[in-house]
Design a protein around this motif. Structure first.
Motif, PDB file in Angstrom:
ATOM      1  N   ASP A 188       4.831  -1.836  27.544  1.00 49.04           N
ATOM      2  CA  ASP A 188       3.743  -0.727  27.529  1.00 49.04           C
ATOM      3  C   ASP A 188       2.980  -0.919  26.047  1.00 49.04           C
ATOM      4  O   ASP A 188       1.823  -0.595  26.361  1.00 49.04           O
ATOM      5  CB  ASP A 188       4.473   0.494  27.305  1.00 49.04           C
ATOM      6  CG  ASP A 188       5.584   0.713  28.428  1.00 49.04           C
ATOM      7  OD1 ASP A 188       5.146   0.222  29.374  1.00 49.04           O
ATOM      8  OD2 ASP A 188       6.679   1.473  28.470  1.00 49.04           O
TER       9      ASP A 188
ATOM     10  N   LEU B 280      -1.146  -0.625  26.307  1.00 45.48           N
ATOM     11  CA  LEU B 280      -1.796   0.321  25.828  1.00 45.48           C
ATOM     12  C   LEU B 280      -2.949  -0.288  24.678  1.00 45.48           C
ATOM     13  O   LEU B 280      -4.008   0.430  24.768  1.00 45.48           O
ATOM     14  CB  LEU B 280      -0.995   1.371  24.917  1.00 45.48           C
ATOM     15  CG  LEU B 280      -0.217   2.442  25.741  1.00 45.48           C
ATOM     16  CD1 LEU B 280       0.888   2.785  24.793  1.00 45.48           C
ATOM     17  CD2 LEU B 280      -1.422   3.598  25.894  1.00 45.48           C
TER      18      LEU B 280
ATOM     19  N   GLU C 183      -5.953  -1.559  26.564  1.00 44.17           N
ATOM     20  CA  GLU C 183      -6.665  -0.642  27.095  1.00 44.17           C
ATOM     21  C   GLU C 183      -7.439   0.048  25.795  1.00 44.17           C
ATOM     22  O   GLU C 183      -8.547   0.346  26.079  1.00 44.17           O
ATOM     23  CB  GLU C 183      -5.779   0.593  27.777  1.00 44.17           C
ATOM     24  CG  GLU C 183      -6.899   1.488  28.651  1.00 44.17           C
ATOM     25  CD  GLU C 183      -6.817   2.724  28.003  1.00 44.17           C
ATOM     26  OE1 GLU C 183      -7.885   3.463  28.118  1.00 44.17           O
ATOM     27  OE2 GLU C 183      -6.326   2.926  26.796  1.00 44.17           O
TER      28      GLU C 183
ATOM     29  N   GLY D  35      -2.187   1.441  30.798  1.00 45.25           N
ATOM     30  CA  GLY D  35      -2.251   2.068  29.416  1.00 45.25           C
ATOM     31  C   GLY D  35      -1.969   3.515  29.414  1.00 45.25           C
ATOM     32  O   GLY D  35      -0.967   3.899  28.846  1.00 45.25           O
TER      33      GLY D  35
END
Length: 322
Positions: free
Chosen positions: A55, A59, A62, A250
């Motif tokens: 994750d 994230l 992005e 993201g």
């Protein structure tokens, strides 16, 4: 008398050297054992935090997308430095809170989870409410801000990425701390430091590679060999699709991570999610269905929490404006 004294002194020195050699050997063995323990604990911590690292990667890729091509790596480097500062703050803070006020860990994590959910809902609201705006008609964010101060836009991107990294890093550090909670303090410090450094280098190394994927493709296209050119065409074609996927992933990660933190912090809600996920875990793919159901429910809880926080923030802003 003087000869006897000299011999006694030499004997004492020899004995002292033997003691030093023995203590050095013991210390080396202990250091080797400690290094082995730290390596094992770091490996376990890395396995436990792999999902959050995924994750974190989505994230941050992005977050730093959309800046000018020549500024992509400097932006990644700026975020990576901010991430290291986050770790320097988080590792001793986590150790201190764990030792002095362990009850604070869950509320602080939930506060961070609520912020992630709020940020995710805010992004969704911005995309939905500004869907028809001219600057969203396929133009990258950097181009949309061409008429404004690109330096300020870039700075805001970096700040947002570092804020998000702080929350995700806090969760990873807490997970790793839970694994080494019963280890000696020296091993806790060493393990958390190894995990923090490795995750920073790994995540931002990959982010740097992802944002420059199209440049690598164009570089391969200039090569003479057919295989290199074919790979270059594939990378150039895949780069925009990958960035669009990471943009969606993201935002989804904000709800998955933030919602998961919030659900885990509220015992009745956590048990309800577990019961619902267990109910759909049937057949040979029961484990997969359970995982999907748990993540879906965490995401729904995250979206609801984010919408609630966004509503509260909007009310406070209106009151302050009034």
């Amino acid at each position: 008398m003087a000869g006897a004294t000299l011999l006694t002194l030499l004997d004492d020195i020899a004995a002292l050297l033997d003691d030093v050699a023995l203590m050095t050997k013991v210390a080396a063995n202990k250091s080797t054992a400690m290094a082995d323990d730290v390596a094992v604990l770091s490996k376990v911590a890395a396995q436990k935090t792999a999902g959050v690292l995924g994750d974190d990667l989505a994230l941050n890729a992005e977050q730093v997308s959309g800046v000018r091509a020549e500024r992509e790596l400097p932006v990644v480097w700026a975020v990576a430095k901010g991430s290291l500062v986050n770790k320097v703050i988080l590792v001793p803070a986590a150790l201190a809170i764990s030792a002095l006020a362990s009850w604070l860990i869950t509320p602080l994590l939930m506060l961070g989870g609520a912020y992630l959910c709020f940020e995710g809902v805010e992004k969704l609201a911005h995309k939905l409410l500004h869907h028809g705006a001219p600057h969203d008609a396929g133009a990258p964010p950097a181009q949309a801000h061409a008429a404004t101060d690109l330096a300020a836009f870039e700075k805001e991107r970096v700040k947002g990425a570092i804020r998000t990294d702080f929350i995700l890093s806090a969760e990873i550090i807490v997970i790793a701390l839970g694994i080494v909670a019963l280890a000696p303090l020296s091993q806790q410090v060493a393990t958390l430091s190894v995990v923090a450094l490795a995750m920073t280098i790994g995540v931002y190394g990959l982010v740097g590679g992802i944002v420059k994927l199209d440049d690598i493709g164009f570089w391969l296209l200039r090569k003479r060999g057919a295989p290199a050119q074919a790979l270059g065409r594939a990378l150039v074609a895949a780069a925009p699709r990958l960035m669009r996927f990471l943009s969606v992933a993201g935002t989804a990660a904000m709800f998955l991570v933030g919602g998961g933190i919030l659900v885990h912090g509220v015992a009745p809600l956590h048990h309800a999610v577990e019961a619902a996920a267990a109910a759909v875990a049937q057949g040979a793919l029961g484990g997969l269905w359970r995982l999907l159901a748990t993540n879906l429910l965490n995401a729904v809880a995250g979206m609801a929490a984010g919408a609630l926080v966004l509503g509260l923030v909007s009310v406070v802003q209106k009151l302050r404006g009034a």
